[in-house]
Scaffold this motif. Structure first.
Motif, PDB file in Angstrom:
ATOM      1  N   ASP A 157      74.916   8.956 114.427  1.00 22.75           N
ATOM      2  CA  ASP A 157      75.480   8.973 113.073  1.00 22.75           C
ATOM      3  C   ASP A 157      74.786   7.955 112.170  1.00 22.75           C
ATOM      4  OD1 ASP A 157      77.245  11.004 113.707  1.00 22.75           O
ATOM      5  OD2 ASP A 157      78.888   9.637 114.197  1.00 22.75           O
ATOM      6  N   GLN A 158      74.484   6.765 112.698  1.00 21.09           N
ATOM      7  CA  GLN A 158      73.778   5.751 111.902  1.00 21.09           C
ATOM      8  C   GLN A 158      72.359   6.208 111.583  1.00 21.09           C
ATOM      9  OE1 GLN A 158      74.319   2.550 114.706  1.00 21.09           O
ATOM     10  NE2 GLN A 158      75.854   1.535 113.413  1.00 21.09           N
ATOM     11  N   LEU A 159      71.709   6.841 112.545  1.00 21.68           N
ATOM     12  CA  LEU A 159      70.352   7.345 112.348  1.00 21.68           C
ATOM     13  C   LEU A 159      70.343   8.413 111.249  1.00 21.68           C
ATOM     14  CD1 LEU A 159      67.381   7.470 113.253  1.00 21.68           C
ATOM     15  CD2 LEU A 159      68.087   9.087 115.013  1.00 21.68           C
ATOM     16  N   ARG A 160      71.259   9.356 111.343  1.00 20.14           N
ATOM     17  CA  ARG A 160      71.355  10.408 110.326  1.00 20.14           C
ATOM     18  C   ARG A 160      71.616   9.788 108.950  1.00 20.14           C
ATOM     19  NH1 ARG A 160      75.436  13.198 112.154  1.00 20.14           N
ATOM     20  NH2 ARG A 160      74.164  14.655 113.333  1.00 20.14           N
ATOM     21  N   ALA A 161      72.546   8.857 108.884  1.00 19.71           N
ATOM     22  CA  ALA A 161      72.880   8.227 107.606  1.00 19.71           C
ATOM     23  C   ALA A 161      71.674   7.477 107.022  1.00 19.71           C
ATOM     24  CB  ALA A 161      74.068   7.270 107.784  1.00 19.71           C
ATOM     25  N   GLU A 162      70.917   6.799 107.861  1.00 22.20           N
ATOM     26  CA  GLU A 162      69.743   6.054 107.390  1.00 22.20           C
ATOM     27  C   GLU A 162      68.669   7.000 106.866  1.00 22.20           C
ATOM     28  OE1 GLU A 162      67.354   2.690 106.546  1.00 22.20           O
ATOM     29  OE2 GLU A 162      69.480   2.871 106.946  1.00 22.20           O
ATOM     30  N   LEU A 163      68.376   8.058 107.603  1.00 21.92           N
ATOM     31  CA  LEU A 163      67.375   9.028 107.149  1.00 21.92           C
ATOM     32  C   LEU A 163      67.798   9.691 105.839  1.00 21.92           C
ATOM     33  CD1 LEU A 163      66.382  10.727 110.533  1.00 21.92           C
ATOM     34  CD2 LEU A 163      64.923   9.274 109.100  1.00 21.92           C
ATOM     35  N   GLU A 164      69.068  10.056 105.732  1.00 20.56           N
ATOM     36  CA  GLU A 164      69.551  10.699 104.517  1.00 20.56           C
ATOM     37  C   GLU A 164      69.592   9.725 103.343  1.00 20.56           C
ATOM     38  OE1 GLU A 164      73.240  12.703 105.434  1.00 20.56           O
ATOM     39  OE2 GLU A 164      72.202  14.295 106.542  1.00 20.56           O
ATOM     40  N   ALA A 165      69.940   8.471 103.598  1.00 16.38           N
ATOM     41  CA  ALA A 165      70.003   7.474 102.519  1.00 16.38           C
ATOM     42  C   ALA A 165      68.625   7.186 101.931  1.00 16.38           C
ATOM     43  CB  ALA A 165      70.632   6.178 103.041  1.00 16.38           C
ATOM     44  N   LYS A 166      67.586   7.258 102.751  1.00 10.77           N
ATOM     45  CA  LYS A 166      66.229   6.952 102.283  1.00 10.77           C
ATOM     46  C   LYS A 166      65.519   8.186 101.723  1.00 10.77           C
ATOM     47  CE  LYS A 166      66.129   2.615 103.608  1.00 10.77           C
ATOM     48  NZ  LYS A 166      67.369   2.020 103.204  1.00 10.77           N
ATOM     49  N   ALA A 167      66.114   9.374 101.890  1.00 11.48           N
ATOM     50  CA  ALA A 167      65.475  10.614 101.434  1.00 11.48           C
ATOM     51  C   ALA A 167      65.352  10.632  99.916  1.00 11.48           C
ATOM     52  CB  ALA A 167      66.287  11.821 101.904  1.00 11.48           C
ATOM     53  N   GLY A 168      64.261  11.224  99.436  1.00 15.40           N
ATOM     54  CA  GLY A 168      64.069  11.397  97.995  1.00 15.40           C
ATOM     55  C   GLY A 168      64.763  12.662  97.536  1.00 15.40           C
ATOM     56  N   ASP A 169      65.671  12.539  96.595  1.00 13.74           N
ATOM     57  CA  ASP A 169      66.482  13.664  96.133  1.00 13.74           C
ATOM     58  C   ASP A 169      65.602  14.762  95.525  1.00 13.74           C
ATOM     59  OD1 ASP A 169      68.800  15.071  95.706  1.00 13.74           O
ATOM     60  OD2 ASP A 169      69.318  14.028  93.852  1.00 13.74           O
ATOM     61  N   LEU A 170      65.878  16.008  95.887  1.00 14.64           N
ATOM     62  CA  LEU A 170      65.175  17.174  95.349  1.00 14.64           C
ATOM     63  C   LEU A 170      66.210  18.181  94.859  1.00 14.64           C
ATOM     64  CD1 LEU A 170      62.580  17.760  98.223  1.00 14.64           C
ATOM     65  CD2 LEU A 170      62.100  16.792  95.975  1.00 14.64           C
ATOM     66  N   GLY A 171      65.825  19.014  93.912  1.00 20.44           N
ATOM     67  CA  GLY A 171      66.738  20.050  93.428  1.00 20.44           C
ATOM     68  C   GLY A 171      67.913  19.464  92.692  1.00 20.44           C
ATOM     69  N   SER A 172      69.085  20.057  92.891  1.00 14.75           N
ATOM     70  CA  SER A 172      70.301  19.557  92.254  1.00 14.75           C
ATOM     71  C   SER A 172      70.577  18.134  92.709  1.00 14.75           C
ATOM     72  CB  SER A 172      71.504  20.439  92.627  1.00 14.75           C
ATOM     73  OG  SER A 172      71.269  21.772  92.247  1.00 14.75           O
ATOM     74  N   SER A 173      71.155  17.353  91.830  1.00 12.04           N
ATOM     75  CA  SER A 173      71.442  15.957  92.152  1.00 12.04           C
ATOM     76  C   SER A 173      72.387  15.860  93.349  1.00 12.04           C
ATOM     77  CB  SER A 173      72.062  15.269  90.935  1.00 12.04           C
ATOM     78  OG  SER A 173      72.288  13.920  91.215  1.00 12.04           O
ATOM     79  N   GLY A 174      72.018  15.017  94.319  1.00 12.95           N
ATOM     80  CA  GLY A 174      72.840  14.837  95.512  1.00 12.95           C
ATOM     81  C   GLY A 174      72.498  15.850  96.588  1.00 12.95           C
ATOM     82  N   LYS A 175      73.255  15.816  97.652  1.00 15.53           N
ATOM     83  CA  LYS A 175      73.033  16.714  98.794  1.00 15.53           C
ATOM     84  C   LYS A 175      73.367  18.147  98.385  1.00 15.53           C
ATOM     85  CE  LYS A 175      73.775  16.559 103.763  1.00 15.53           C
ATOM     86  NZ  LYS A 175      74.471  15.870 104.852  1.00 15.53           N
ATOM     87  N   ASP A 176      72.482  19.087  98.737  1.00 15.28           N
ATOM     88  CA  ASP A 176      72.722  20.489  98.384  1.00 15.28           C
ATOM     89  C   ASP A 176      72.311  21.409  99.538  1.00 15.28           C
ATOM     90  OD1 ASP A 176      69.846  21.282  98.024  1.00 15.28           O
ATOM     91  OD2 ASP A 176      69.963  19.838  96.381  1.00 15.28           O
ATOM     92  N   ASN A 177      72.554  22.716  99.374  1.00 18.44           N
ATOM     93  CA  ASN A 177      72.291  23.693 100.437  1.00 18.44           C
ATOM     94  C   ASN A 177      70.820  24.065 100.575  1.00 18.44           C
ATOM     95  OD1 ASN A 177      74.946  23.845 101.247  1.00 18.44           O
ATOM     96  ND2 ASN A 177      75.439  25.477  99.789  1.00 18.44           N
ATOM     97  N   ILE A 178      69.988  23.721  99.617  1.00 19.09           N
ATOM     98  CA  ILE A 178      68.567  24.083  99.698  1.00 19.09           C
ATOM     99  C   ILE A 178      67.752  22.945 100.302  1.00 19.09           C
ATOM    100  CG2 ILE A 178      66.508  24.703  98.364  1.00 19.09           C
ATOM    101  CD1 ILE A 178      68.395  26.139  96.419  1.00 19.09           C
ATOM    102  N   TYR A 179      67.925  21.729  99.785  1.00 23.73           N
ATOM    103  CA  TYR A 179      67.116  20.590 100.222  1.00 23.73           C
ATOM    104  C   TYR A 179      67.881  19.576 101.073  1.00 23.73           C
ATOM    105  CZ  TYR A 179      63.967  22.337  96.629  1.00 23.73           C
ATOM    106  OH  TYR A 179      63.142  23.122  95.880  1.00 23.73           O
ATOM    107  N   GLY A 180      69.152  19.824 101.308  1.00 21.00           N
ATOM    108  CA  GLY A 180      69.961  18.848 102.054  1.00 21.00           C
ATOM    109  C   GLY A 180      70.009  17.533 101.304  1.00 21.00           C
ATOM    110  N   ALA A 181      69.768  16.438 101.998  1.00 15.29           N
ATOM    111  CA  ALA A 181      69.779  15.109 101.369  1.00 15.29           C
ATOM    112  C   ALA A 181      68.489  14.846 100.597  1.00 15.29           C
ATOM    113  CB  ALA A 181      69.971  14.032 102.426  1.00 15.29           C
TER     114      ALA A 181
END
Length: 188
Positions: A44-68
Motif C-alpha cells: 500500500d505504501q509503495l502504491r501510494a508513493e508511485l501514485e503521489a509522484k506520478a505526473g497528472d495526465l488527462g482530467s485533473s486527478g485520478k481518472d479511468n484513462i490515465y489512472g494517477a
C-alpha cells in the motif's frame, strides 16, 4: 493505477512495442528501485508513493484513462534525503579513528548500501563506498570509519560529502574549519 511508457523498442521488438505489456515492466522496475531503498515499504505504501509522484495526465486527478498519471521517479538524492550527516571526527587523538555518523530522520528504513562518503569531489582522499545491504532504521544511526587513524580529512579544514550510488549526486555536504587545536572532538 499508473501509466508507464509504451511504444518502446527492444531486442525482440525492433519497432514500437505498445500497450501494457511494454509499460508494466517500467512500472515494475520503478517499484523495485523504491523497494531497494525503502526495504520495509508495504504494498500500500509503495502504491501510494508511485501514485503521489506520478505526473497528472488527462482530467485533473485520478481518472479511468490515465489512472494517477505518468510514472515519474525523482532522483536518488530525493529518496536518500532523510539520511543526513549527523556528526564526524576529523582529528582523532591518535588512539581513535576518523569517522562519520549518518542519521535517518525519516519514518522508513533506508538502504544506504552503495552510497559514498568523500571529502573532495573529485580529488582529495579516495571516496569510500558504504557496504551493500547497509540499512539505517527510522531514527537510527550508522557510523562509518574513514581511516584507522588521522589523515583522511584535512585538519586545517575540509568537507564531508554523502553521495548517492552514482558517486556524483550529492545528498548532503558538511564543511568545517581548522580542527588542529581540537583533537578527538566531534563536529556536527
Amino acid at each position: 493505477d499508473i501509466c508507464g511508457p509504451d511504444k518502446t523498442a527492444s531486442y525482440t521488438y525492433a519497432g514500437d512495442f505498445p500497450g501494457t505489456s511494454a509499460s508494466a515492466s517500467h512500472v515494475a522496475g520503478a517499484a523495485a528501485l523504491l523497494l531497494s531503498v525503502y526495504l520495509n515499504m508495504t504494498v500500500d505504501q509503495l502504491r501510494a508513493e508511485l501514485e503521489a509522484k506520478a505526473g497528472d495526465l488527462g482530467s485533473s486527478g485520478k481518472d479511468n484513462i490515465y489512472g494517477a498519471g505518468k510514472l515519474n521517479l525523482p532522483s536518488p538524492a530525493t529518496y536518500l534525503s532523510n539520511v543526513v550527516i549527523n556528526e564526524f571526527v576529523p582529528n582523532p587523538d591518535g588512539l581513535n579513528s576518523e569517522w562519520v555518523e549518518l542519521y535517518n530522520k525519516g519514518s522508513q528504513a533506508v538502504n544506504i548500501g552503495g552510497c559514498w562518503l568523500d571529502d573532495v569531489i573529485p580529488g582529495g582522499s579516495a571516496a569510500q563506498q558504504i557496504l551493500n545491504g547497509t540499512v539505517i532504521q527510522p531514527g537510527g544511526y550508522y557510523v562509518h570509519q574513514l581511516r584507522a587513524n588521522d589523515g583522511y580529512l584535512d585538519n586545517d579544514g575540509d568537507t564531508v560529502n554523502f553521495l548517492a550510488p552514482d558517486k556524483t549526486t550529492g545528498i548532503e555536504t558538511k564543511s568545517f574549519g581548522s580542527s588542529s587545536s581540537y583533537p578527538d572532538q566531534s563536529i556536527y
